[in-house]
Design a protein around this motif. Structure first.
Motif, PDB file in Angstrom:
ATOM      1  N   GLN A   1      -3.419   4.810  18.203  1.00 38.38           N
ATOM      2  CA  GLN A   1      -3.809   4.074  19.395  1.00 38.38           C
ATOM      3  C   GLN A   1      -2.628   3.332  20.015  1.00 38.38           C
ATOM      4  OE1 GLN A   1      -7.025   1.505  18.240  1.00 38.38           O
ATOM      5  NE2 GLN A   1      -8.470   3.205  17.840  1.00 38.38           N
TER       6      GLN A   1
ATOM      7  N   ARG B   1       0.666   0.507   5.912  1.00 41.21           N
ATOM      8  CA  ARG B   1      -0.658   0.104   5.413  1.00 41.21           C
ATOM      9  C   ARG B   1      -1.669   1.247   5.483  1.00 41.21           C
ATOM     10  NH1 ARG B   1      -0.811  -5.576   5.323  1.00 41.21           N
ATOM     11  NH2 ARG B   1       1.011  -6.515   6.363  1.00 41.21           N
ATOM     12  N   ILE B   2      -1.210   2.433   5.867  1.00 41.41           N
ATOM     13  CA  ILE B   2      -2.016   3.648   5.980  1.00 41.41           C
ATOM     14  C   ILE B   2      -3.121   3.468   7.028  1.00 41.41           C
ATOM     15  CG2 ILE B   2      -2.981   5.540   4.623  1.00 41.41           C
ATOM     16  CD1 ILE B   2      -0.306   4.649   3.617  1.00 41.41           C
ATOM     17  N   HIS B   3      -2.850   2.690   8.063  1.00 45.77           N
ATOM     18  CA  HIS B   3      -3.770   2.546   9.191  1.00 45.77           C
ATOM     19  C   HIS B   3      -3.350   3.551  10.268  1.00 45.77           C
ATOM     20  CE1 HIS B   3      -4.577  -1.885   7.864  1.00 45.77           C
ATOM     21  NE2 HIS B   3      -5.131  -0.994   7.057  1.00 45.77           N
ATOM     22  N   VAL B   4      -3.654   4.807  10.023  1.00 47.84           N
ATOM     23  CA  VAL B   4      -3.158   5.882  10.879  1.00 47.84           C
ATOM     24  C   VAL B   4      -3.816   5.824  12.253  1.00 47.84           C
ATOM     25  CG1 VAL B   4      -2.995   8.382  11.124  1.00 47.84           C
ATOM     26  CG2 VAL B   4      -2.639   7.319   8.886  1.00 47.84           C
ATOM     27  N   ASN B   5      -5.094   5.567  12.308  1.00 53.86           N
ATOM     28  CA  ASN B   5      -5.794   5.535  13.602  1.00 53.86           C
ATOM     29  C   ASN B   5      -5.273   4.410  14.494  1.00 53.86           C
ATOM     30  OD1 ASN B   5      -7.430   7.716  12.881  1.00 53.86           O
ATOM     31  ND2 ASN B   5      -8.953   6.379  11.916  1.00 53.86           N
ATOM     32  N   THR B   6      -4.998   3.271  13.887  1.00 50.36           N
ATOM     33  CA  THR B   6      -4.431   2.164  14.669  1.00 50.36           C
ATOM     34  C   THR B   6      -3.070   2.530  15.226  1.00 50.36           C
ATOM     35  OG1 THR B   6      -5.597   0.628  13.211  1.00 50.36           O
ATOM     36  CG2 THR B   6      -3.863  -0.286  14.608  1.00 50.36           C
TER      37      THR B   6
ATOM     38  N   ARG C   1       1.180   6.729   0.401  1.00 51.97           N
ATOM     39  CA  ARG C   1       0.899   5.657  -0.550  1.00 51.97           C
ATOM     40  C   ARG C   1       1.907   5.706  -1.693  1.00 51.97           C
ATOM     41  NH1 ARG C   1      -3.964   3.255   0.367  1.00 51.97           N
ATOM     42  NH2 ARG C   1      -5.420   4.374   1.741  1.00 51.97           N
TER      43      ARG C   1
ATOM     44  N   GLN D   1       1.835  -0.651  10.502  1.00 52.27           N
ATOM     45  CA  GLN D   1       0.509  -0.028  10.410  1.00 52.27           C
ATOM     46  C   GLN D   1       0.562   1.260   9.589  1.00 52.27           C
ATOM     47  OE1 GLN D   1      -2.351  -1.361  11.423  1.00 52.27           O
ATOM     48  NE2 GLN D   1      -1.217  -3.182  12.128  1.00 52.27           N
TER      49      GLN D   1
ATOM     50  N   HIS E   1       0.820  -1.219   0.000  1.00 53.19           N
ATOM     51  CA  HIS E   1       0.000   0.000   0.000  1.00 53.19           C
ATOM     52  C   HIS E   1       0.852   1.266   0.000  1.00 53.19           C
ATOM     53  CE1 HIS E   1      -3.456  -2.553   0.861  1.00 53.19           C
ATOM     54  NE2 HIS E   1      -2.741  -3.130   1.832  1.00 53.19           N
TER      55      HIS E   1
END
Length: 518
Positions: free
Chosen positions: A431, A423-428, A320, A420, A300
């Motif tokens: 946290q 994979r552009i899972h910024v909110n994860t 990305r 993370q 990604h």
């Protein structure tokens, strides 16, 4: 064809190179054949011309190896060079004598120079030479050059100026002391004891020859993980060879100084960020860097976050892949994508890395080895070629900004936060890392461009030519604008003159026409 050499007393010696035309020689020298030959032989023998003796000695001394000044310096470093070499290879005696060095002597320049060749067969096959007129001195020079070579690869330890010790090679006990000293520079985190290296000795059987042999391996886990292996019919020799390979590896990684002592002041401990989620599952044994950079790449995009010892907040970036900017498939070439991710993050924050030390963490062991050891360790020519210019860019950035960068490999499950982000899972990520800044750092997308592609190079050249043409057009337009401005200035001057003329006419009319009477 005749070559002339002018000597003292305005005499001429002529040597025929392509033909033996003694008539030409007699015409040049004014002597006959017998007189020419006798003069030549007398001059070569040195009986009739004493001025040639210093010249001969000087020419012979040029064949000495090492030269006298260098030999004196080596003798100061190694007062007993033969003893150093013998002590290093003493464990090989009566066990594996095929690996012992041997000496060969030959003569050259009419037996004037003795050439002593010392053939090393371990750790690598190399021939080391010493040259001198005297055979004993030639042998000593060969041992001096051998000690110098063994010192450069880390096998011989030179005492410090304040030590009353003699130069001696490393043995197994001294190598273990160095590894223990290296382990003591770590910090025990979350109750874990410091464990930096592990020795594993196994008795194995060769399936092809049915021979039984001992295998000894030493794995060093910190600050750069590596493993060395050796095998022999004797356990003590296999263990000895592994220890020497470990000290050579530390020398290659730059942890030993010129005298092969462990460097001080660069490998310390850092005990911070103990409240973060990964501290309970990971024993983070760190050096004392100014910054810690965690990077990762996926199909990604790329992700990275930066930890600073002067700031409790954590900077991060996530981008990305831009398909029209890269010419490789991130899913196929993982090494290229991981190195792009590291270089992009490194360039993005390079203004913070000036005169600093940075530790880079990644889960791609090949990329970490490239950062620490360079491209020479790659075995695949195509990958080496594609990474070559990017690696040169890394070296240029470090050189211009005085940056020290060290890579450390971490398993994938310990690099979850950077994964993370990739994979552009910024909110994860937020946290997992509550100390992260709210907004990401904007990355420098310039380094996503593939400089290794010939098509891109041609495109860059065309873009440069187009820019040059545009620049020339702009210069022409500026010149035209300057000309128009000059014309406008000329017109303005004419208008000013006309206005002055009209003002004068108006004043004259006022003087001629009297005021009307009431």
């Amino acid at each position: 064809m005749v070559h002339q050499v002018f000597l003292q007393y305005n005499t001429v010696r002529a040597c025929c190179l392509l033909s033996r035309n003694w008539l030409t020689l007699s015409q040049l020298c004014g002597v006959d054949k017998k007189q020419f030959c006798s003069n030549t032989s007398d001059s070569h023998s040195g009986q009739n011309n004493e001025n040639l003796l210093p010249f001969k000695e000087k020419m012979i001394r040029k064949h000495h190896y090492p030269q006298e000044e260098h030999a004196r310096l080596l003798q100061q470093k190694f007062p007993e060079p033969k003893k150093v070499v013998d002590d290093l290879f003493a464990p090989f005696e009566n066990v594996d004598e095929s690996l012992l060095p041997n000496i060969e002597k030959t003569h050259k320049l009419g037996n004037r120079i003795c050439v002593t060749k010392l053939n090393l067969k371990w750790p690598k096959s190399v021939n080391i030479v010493g040259k001198h007129e005297d055979e004993n001195t030639s042998t000593e020079y060969a041992y001096l050059n051998t000690c110098d070579f063994l010192t450069k690869i880390g096998l011989v330890k030179i005492p410090m100026a304040n030590e009353e010790l003699t130069t001696k090679p490393y043995d197994a006990d001294n190598v273990i002391k160095v590894l223990e000293e290296l382990a003591s520079m770590q910090t025990a985190i979350a109750g874990f004891e410091t464990s930096n290296f592990r020795v594993l000795n196994l008795l194995q059987n060769d399936k092809e020859d049915d021979d039984i042999f001992w295998s000894s391996s030493i794995r060093v886990a910190w600050p750069v993980s590596f493993t060395v292996n050796s095998r022999s019919a004797c356990l003590s020799l296999a263990y000895y060879q592994s220890c020497l390979k470990a000290i050579m590896k530390l020398k290659g990684l730059g942890y030993l100084d010129q005298k092969n002592h462990l460097k001080r002041g660069i490998l310390l401990s850092l005990e911070r960020y103990g409240t973060y989620p990964w501290s309970s599952s990971q024993n983070r044994d760190l050096t004392n860097p100014d910054f810690e950079l965690f990077v990762d790449a996926s199909k990604h995009g790329i992700g990275a976050y930066l930890i600073s010892k002067d700031d409790d907040r954590i900077r991060w970036m996530a981008d990305r892949w831009v398909e029209n900017k890269i010419k490789f498939d991130p899913m196929i070439c993982s090494t290229m994508s991981e190195f792009y991710a590291f270089l992009t993050a490194f360039y993005t924050w390079k203004h913070k890395f000036v005169n600093k030390k940075i530790i880079v963490y990644g889960d791609n062991e090949l990329v970490i080895n490239i950062i620490n050891q360079g491209l020479f360790m790659l075995q695949r020519p195509k990958l080496k070629h594609s990474l070559y210019k990017l690696y040169l860019l890394l070296i240029k950035i470090c050189h211009e900004n005085n940056i020290t960068v060290v890579g450390m490999h971490v398993p994938r499950f310990k690099n979850v936060a950077a994964d993370q982000l990739s994979r552009i899972h910024v909110n994860t990520f937020k946290q997992m890392v509550p100390a992260a800044y709210e907004n990401p750092k904007k990355s420098k997308k310039l380094w996503f461009y593939d400089f290794t592609s010939t098509q891109n190079i041609e495109k860059l050249k065309k873009d440069g030519e187009n820019l040059e043409e545009k620049g020339e057009n702009l210069e022409e337009k500026c010149e035209n604008l300057d000309e128009k401005c000059e014309n406008l200035e000329g017109k303005c001057e004419n208008l000013d003159e006309k206005c002055e003329y009209l003002d004068e006419k108006g004043e004259n009319l006022d003087e001629k026409d009297p005021e009307p009477s009431r």
